[in-house]
Scaffold this active site. Structure first.
Site, short mmCIF file in Angstrom:
data_model
loop_
_atom_site.label_atom_id
_atom_site.label_comp_id
_atom_site.label_asym_id
_atom_site.label_seq_id
_atom_site.Cartn_x
_atom_site.Cartn_y
_atom_site.Cartn_z
N SER A 1 0.25 -29.66 68.58
CA SER A 1 -0.87 -31.01 68.08
C SER A 1 -1.48 -32.20 66.95
O SER A 1 -1.44 -31.58 65.73
CB SER A 1 -2.34 -30.24 68.65
OG SER A 1 -2.76 -30.70 69.05
N TYR B 1 -2.07 -37.99 69.81
CA TYR B 1 -3.08 -38.83 70.91
C TYR B 1 -4.04 -39.80 70.41
O TYR B 1 -3.10 -40.60 69.28
CB TYR B 1 -4.53 -37.67 70.50
CG TYR B 1 -4.97 -36.49 70.77
CD1 TYR B 1 -5.01 -36.46 72.42
CD2 TYR B 1 -4.54 -35.55 70.67
CE1 TYR B 1 -5.40 -35.44 73.47
CE2 TYR B 1 -5.02 -34.19 71.11
CZ TYR B 1 -5.25 -33.99 73.06
OH TYR B 1 -5.50 -33.02 73.94
N THR C 1 -0.49 -37.48 74.44
CA THR C 1 -0.81 -36.94 75.05
C THR C 1 -1.89 -37.67 76.15
O THR C 1 -3.33 -38.56 75.51
CB THR C 1 -2.01 -35.50 74.71
OG1 THR C 1 -0.86 -34.80 74.17
CG2 THR C 1 -3.50 -34.98 75.78
N LYS D 1 2.45 -37.36 77.88
CA LYS D 1 1.52 -36.27 79.08
C LYS D 1 1.01 -36.56 79.85
O LYS D 1 -0.36 -36.47 79.41
CB LYS D 1 1.89 -34.90 77.34
CG LYS D 1 1.16 -33.70 78.65
CD LYS D 1 1.10 -32.74 77.50
CE LYS D 1 0.47 -31.39 77.62
NZ LYS D 1 -1.44 -31.21 77.77
N HIS E 1 -4.29 -31.28 82.18
CA HIS E 1 -4.36 -30.68 80.41
C HIS E 1 -5.45 -29.55 81.06
O HIS E 1 -5.87 -28.77 80.48
CB HIS E 1 -5.68 -31.68 80.02
CG HIS E 1 -5.66 -31.61 78.86
ND1 HIS E 1 -4.57 -32.14 77.64
CD2 HIS E 1 -6.00 -30.52 77.58
CE1 HIS E 1 -5.29 -31.72 76.22
NE2 HIS E 1 -5.91 -30.79 76.83
#
Length: 396
Positions: free
Chosen positions: A108, A130, A156, A256, A280
């Site tokens: 992440s 992100y 994402t 994603k 998610h």
């Protein structure tokens, strides 16, 4: 001392709940609003049955496959999750566990450990981006990940600004300082093992709740909530933005958060290598159907053009087999490995991956399949109306 080994993911969850302070554990199980999607992600798997063979099972079965150019020993990879302070080694422990079991890991942007530390222990790392701050900032983070050895990029898109939870949001400190420790002292006192595990040679090892991967290497990252605040203030990406990032990143590229057929086709159109059918983990728009309900129609529509993965609700190896039979290349697990990490650190994550492997192998044997690549819908018993197909798909 009790046996550290556990036989199911639900036992890992039980041990995580027993070990972690209430606020920390709550952050691992919470979902948006009422938790309709959170529950359906798990329960939907129970609606799918198997059509087994009882004679002719193969003595040896093949579980290996590849995802975004990385060879993996089973169709399970680690989904990226933020600050993993349930264990003092966090993402590094998870990366080691994944490497030891021959699989890849998504890291992440909001991880608590620097990407350079993680790629040092696992060669198959996909960096999750992100849409945070400017295009230039996003590209700089991607280039840092590439320089560190990341093999692919995961963008994402399946996390909305929904923060409401019917059971309340967990109490997580902005930073771990004396004030925060005093506030959390009653919770921590109830979990002495958790406190003890954060001590090293008599000195406390305080988790650093920062996000080192949203800044340049060597800089001190913002706090997790500081990074989260920056993300909330950044305009969500358009398909044009994602197409731009795809042009900048010439390696494997995953989008994603796909739930619709038209979005799946748009991901193909921008040149994505892979898509993840995901909501998610129930932390997006509550009321979205379970990921497994949407997987089959999406795989049917674009599975020949792009690798399709599933993320959401996987708790056992048989769940993985159901997903693969519906067209998934592999699944991504989140809460399952975090519970393992909380229960027993790196060994707990390895334990979870071993549970998955054993369940996959057992299901293949029962179905009379020699390889995960032989699985088809004929291996499943599915109720009418189980699958959810929505979003117009322009047939190519």
């Amino acid at each position: 001392m009790s046996n550290p080994w556990f036989e199911t993911v639900l036992e890992a969850q039980r041990r995580a709940k027993k070990r972690l302070p209430k606020s920390v554990y709550s952050s691992l199980v919470a979902g948006s609003e009422k938790g309709v999607t959170l529950a359906d992600n798990v329960e939907a798997f129970s609606e799918i049955g198997f059509a087994p063979h009882v004679v002719g099972a193969h003595a040896d079965r093949e579980l290996s496959t590849s995802v975004m150019g990385q060879e993996i020993s089973l169709p399970v990879i680690i989904s990226p999750t933020g600050v993993q302070a349930v264990d003092k080694e966090g993402e590094v422990a998870v990366a080691r566990a994944a490497a030891s079991r021959g699989t890849a890991m998504g890291l992440s942007s909001f991880a608590s450990r620097a990407i350079e530390d993680v790629t040092a222990v696992n060669d198959s790392i996909f960096f999750q981006a992100y849409w945070l701050n400017s295009r230039e900032d996003i590209l700089r983070r991607a280039e840092r990940a590439r320089a560190a050895g990341a093999k692919g990029l995961i963008v994402t898109t399946d996390w909305s600004f929904s923060m409401g939870r019917d059971w309340g949001s967990p109490e997580i400190p902005e930073k771990v300082d004396v004030k925060a420790l005093l506030k959390l002292a009653p919770e921590i006192a109830m979990r002495p093992r958790y406190l003890w595990d954060w001590f090293n040679k008599g000195k406390p090892v305080i988790p650093d709740l920062t996000a080192p991967n949203v800044v340049d290497q060597g800089q001190k990252g913002p706090t997790f909530f500081g990074a989260y605040g920056q993300w909330m203030q950044t305009a969500p990406p358009s398909w044009e933005d994602l197409a731009w990032l795809r042009e900048q990143w010439d390696g494997p590229f995953m989008v994603k958060g796909i739930t619709r057929l038209d979005d799946a086709r748009r991901a193909v159109d921008i040149g994505a290598t892979a898509i993840s059918v995901s909501n998610h983990g129930g932390n997006n728009l509550d009321g979205t159907p379970a990921s497994i309900r949407m997987l089959g129609p999406i795989a049917d529509a674009v599975g020949h053009d792009v690798e399709v993965l599933l993320d959401g609700g996987v708790r056992r190896g048989s769940d993985v087999v159901k997903a693969v039979a519906l067209g998934a290349r592999a699944v991504m697990i989140g809460r399952a490995y975090l519970w393992g990490l909380a229960a027993n650190g790196q060994a707990g994550v390895e334990n979870v991956l071993d549970i998955m492997r054993g369940g996959i192998d057992s299901a293949l044997m029962g179905l009379g399949r020699k390889s995960i690549h032989e699985l088809t819908r004929d291996d499943l018993v599915m109720p009418e109306g189980f699958e959810k197909r929505f979003g117009h798909d322009a047939v190519r």
